[in-house]
Design a protein around this motif. Structure first.
Motif, PDB file in Angstrom:
ATOM      1  N   PRO A 177      66.789 134.147 -20.825  1.00 37.40           N
ATOM      2  CA  PRO A 177      66.268 134.928 -21.966  1.00 37.40           C
ATOM      3  C   PRO A 177      66.928 134.525 -23.287  1.00 37.40           C
ATOM      4  O   PRO A 177      68.119 134.163 -23.311  1.00 37.40           O
ATOM      5  N   ASP A 178      66.161 134.627 -24.377  1.00 41.73           N
ATOM      6  CA  ASP A 178      66.654 134.204 -25.702  1.00 41.73           C
ATOM      7  C   ASP A 178      67.986 134.869 -26.075  1.00 41.73           C
ATOM      8  O   ASP A 178      68.872 134.217 -26.624  1.00 41.73           O
ATOM      9  N   GLU A 179      68.138 136.174 -25.789  1.00 33.67           N
ATOM     10  CA  GLU A 179      69.371 136.855 -26.246  1.00 33.67           C
ATOM     11  C   GLU A 179      70.610 136.289 -25.547  1.00 33.67           C
ATOM     12  O   GLU A 179      71.693 136.189 -26.132  1.00 33.67           O
ATOM     13  N   VAL A 180      70.453 135.854 -24.265  1.00 31.67           N
ATOM     14  CA  VAL A 180      71.581 135.237 -23.539  1.00 31.67           C
ATOM     15  C   VAL A 180      71.882 133.861 -24.136  1.00 31.67           C
ATOM     16  O   VAL A 180      73.046 133.481 -24.313  1.00 31.67           O
ATOM     17  N   LEU A 181      70.835 133.122 -24.492  1.00 30.21           N
ATOM     18  CA  LEU A 181      71.012 131.783 -25.086  1.00 30.21           C
ATOM     19  C   LEU A 181      71.809 131.884 -26.386  1.00 30.21           C
ATOM     20  O   LEU A 181      72.740 131.097 -26.619  1.00 30.21           O
ATOM     21  N   ILE A 182      71.434 132.843 -27.211  1.00 33.23           N
ATOM     22  CA  ILE A 182      72.106 132.991 -28.510  1.00 33.23           C
ATOM     23  C   ILE A 182      73.590 133.298 -28.300  1.00 33.23           C
ATOM     24  O   ILE A 182      74.457 132.677 -28.929  1.00 33.23           O
ATOM     25  N   GLU A 183      73.879 134.205 -27.371  1.00 31.28           N
ATOM     26  CA  GLU A 183      75.282 134.546 -27.064  1.00 31.28           C
ATOM     27  C   GLU A 183      76.062 133.311 -26.593  1.00 31.28           C
ATOM     28  O   GLU A 183      77.166 133.044 -27.042  1.00 31.28           O
ATOM     29  N   PRO A 233      67.441 125.528 -25.793  1.00 35.87           N
ATOM     30  CA  PRO A 233      68.835 125.267 -26.153  1.00 35.87           C
ATOM     31  C   PRO A 233      69.735 126.303 -25.492  1.00 35.87           C
ATOM     32  O   PRO A 233      69.457 127.502 -25.573  1.00 35.87           O
ATOM     33  N   GLY A 234      70.797 125.838 -24.827  1.00 36.24           N
ATOM     34  CA  GLY A 234      71.751 126.766 -24.215  1.00 36.24           C
ATOM     35  C   GLY A 234      71.404 127.179 -22.798  1.00 36.24           C
ATOM     36  O   GLY A 234      72.126 127.959 -22.178  1.00 36.24           O
ATOM     37  N   SER A 235      70.312 126.635 -22.257  1.00 31.95           N
ATOM     38  CA  SER A 235      69.903 127.056 -20.899  1.00 31.95           C
ATOM     39  C   SER A 235      70.772 126.409 -19.822  1.00 31.95           C
ATOM     40  O   SER A 235      70.689 126.784 -18.657  1.00 31.95           O
ATOM     41  N   GLY A 236      71.582 125.402 -20.211  1.00 36.65           N
ATOM     42  CA  GLY A 236      72.473 124.765 -19.239  1.00 36.65           C
ATOM     43  C   GLY A 236      72.015 123.376 -18.821  1.00 36.65           C
ATOM     44  O   GLY A 236      72.513 122.818 -17.844  1.00 36.65           O
ATOM     45  N   LYS A 237      71.108 122.763 -19.600  1.00 34.02           N
ATOM     46  CA  LYS A 237      70.594 121.428 -19.250  1.00 34.02           C
ATOM     47  C   LYS A 237      71.738 120.418 -19.153  1.00 34.02           C
ATOM     48  O   LYS A 237      71.828 119.661 -18.196  1.00 34.02           O
ATOM     49  N   GLY A 238      72.587 120.404 -20.179  1.00 34.54           N
ATOM     50  CA  GLY A 238      73.689 119.432 -20.216  1.00 34.54           C
ATOM     51  C   GLY A 238      74.699 119.688 -19.106  1.00 34.54           C
ATOM     52  O   GLY A 238      75.131 118.758 -18.407  1.00 34.54           O
ATOM     53  N   THR A 239      75.070 120.950 -18.931  1.00 36.88           N
ATOM     54  CA  THR A 239      76.074 121.320 -17.927  1.00 36.88           C
ATOM     55  C   THR A 239      75.581 120.944 -16.526  1.00 36.88           C
ATOM     56  O   THR A 239      76.307 120.317 -15.739  1.00 36.88           O
TER      57      THR A 239
END
Ligand code: AP5
Length: 193
Positions: free
Chosen positions: A126-132, A10-16
């Motif tokens: 990395p997880d911490e970037v995803l959370i941000e 989640p948040g890795s940019g798949k949708g974008t």
């Protein structure tokens, strides 16, 4: 024919990135998350069943997801290829796509093509970037507690697909922790159309 599967947390940019590549490759961007959110907004039977799972950050059960994906992939615009964003998310869903791709090849008389048009891409961040990123986005399921649960579900249920596709020589790894245009350029290089 180009078929792209986006793995990645989640948040890795798949949708974008799927939206950008959809235009470039001229194939539809099919996001199971977006389809589910439309069902929830329209309060369909599927939406009402899926909502609690989505709110918690759990996967919606396969028996609800598989027929929804089959219906979307049967549409005329998906016959020349597709980008799947957020599907498959576990081995059952991956087996379903594999069977579907084989079936399409048989129907098109190209059973010797050996799935060469299938590109599976893992976007690494990395997880911490995803959370941000997700806290900054603020979608309904972007509270810190739900984000952490979605990440846990990803690591437990979806991450094993990296080995699944590596074993089939269908995996590319792309660094998603770079500026948007650099990620798009790397994806265009990685995809075999
Ligand atoms: P879904 O909608 O698929 O959510 P997700 O996988 O958690 O992914 P996200 O949409 O959060 O992230 P993304 O990787 O698309 O990143 P984005 O481009 O948005 O699924 C939601 C729920 O539906 C699931 O929890 C589940 O319940 C259910 N579901 C869906 N599919 C299912 C399935 N197959 N089976 C069962 N259940 C299913 O980017 C995120 C943010 O980061 C944005 O703000 C963006 O602008 C920013 N960003 C992106 N790239 C960069 C970059 N390079 N640099 C800086 N910022 C960036």
């Amino acid at each position: 024919m180009v078929q792209v599967i986006f793995l990645g947390p989640p948040g890795s940019g798949k949708g974008t990135q799927s939206a950008r590549l959809s235009e470039f490759l001229a194939v539809p961007h099919i996001s199971t998350g977006d389809i589910l959110r439309t069902h929830v907004a329209q309060q369909t039977d599927l939406g009402q069943k899926a909502k609690a799972f989505m709110d918690q950050g759990d996967l919606v059960p396969d028996q609800l997801i598989l027929s929804m994906v089959q219906d979307r992939l049967d549409q005329p615009d998906a016959q020349k290829g597709w980008i799947l964003d957020g599907f498959p998310r576990n081995v059952t869903q991956a087996t379903f796509v594999e069977d579907l791709v084989k079936q399409q090849q048989v129907e098109k008389g190209s059973e010797n093509a050996d799935s060469k048009s299938l590109n599976t891409i893992n976007l690494e961040v990395p997880d911490e970037v995803l959370i941000e990123r997700l806290l900054a986005r603020g979608r309904a399921d972007d509270s810190e507690e739900t984000i952490r649960h979605r990440l846990q579900v990803y690591h437990e249920q979806t991450e094993p697909l990296i080995e699944y596709y590596r074993d089939r020589n269908q995996l590319s790894i792309v660094n998603g922790n770079l500026p948007l245009d650099q990620v798009t350029a790397a994806l265009k290089n990685a995809i075999v159309a």
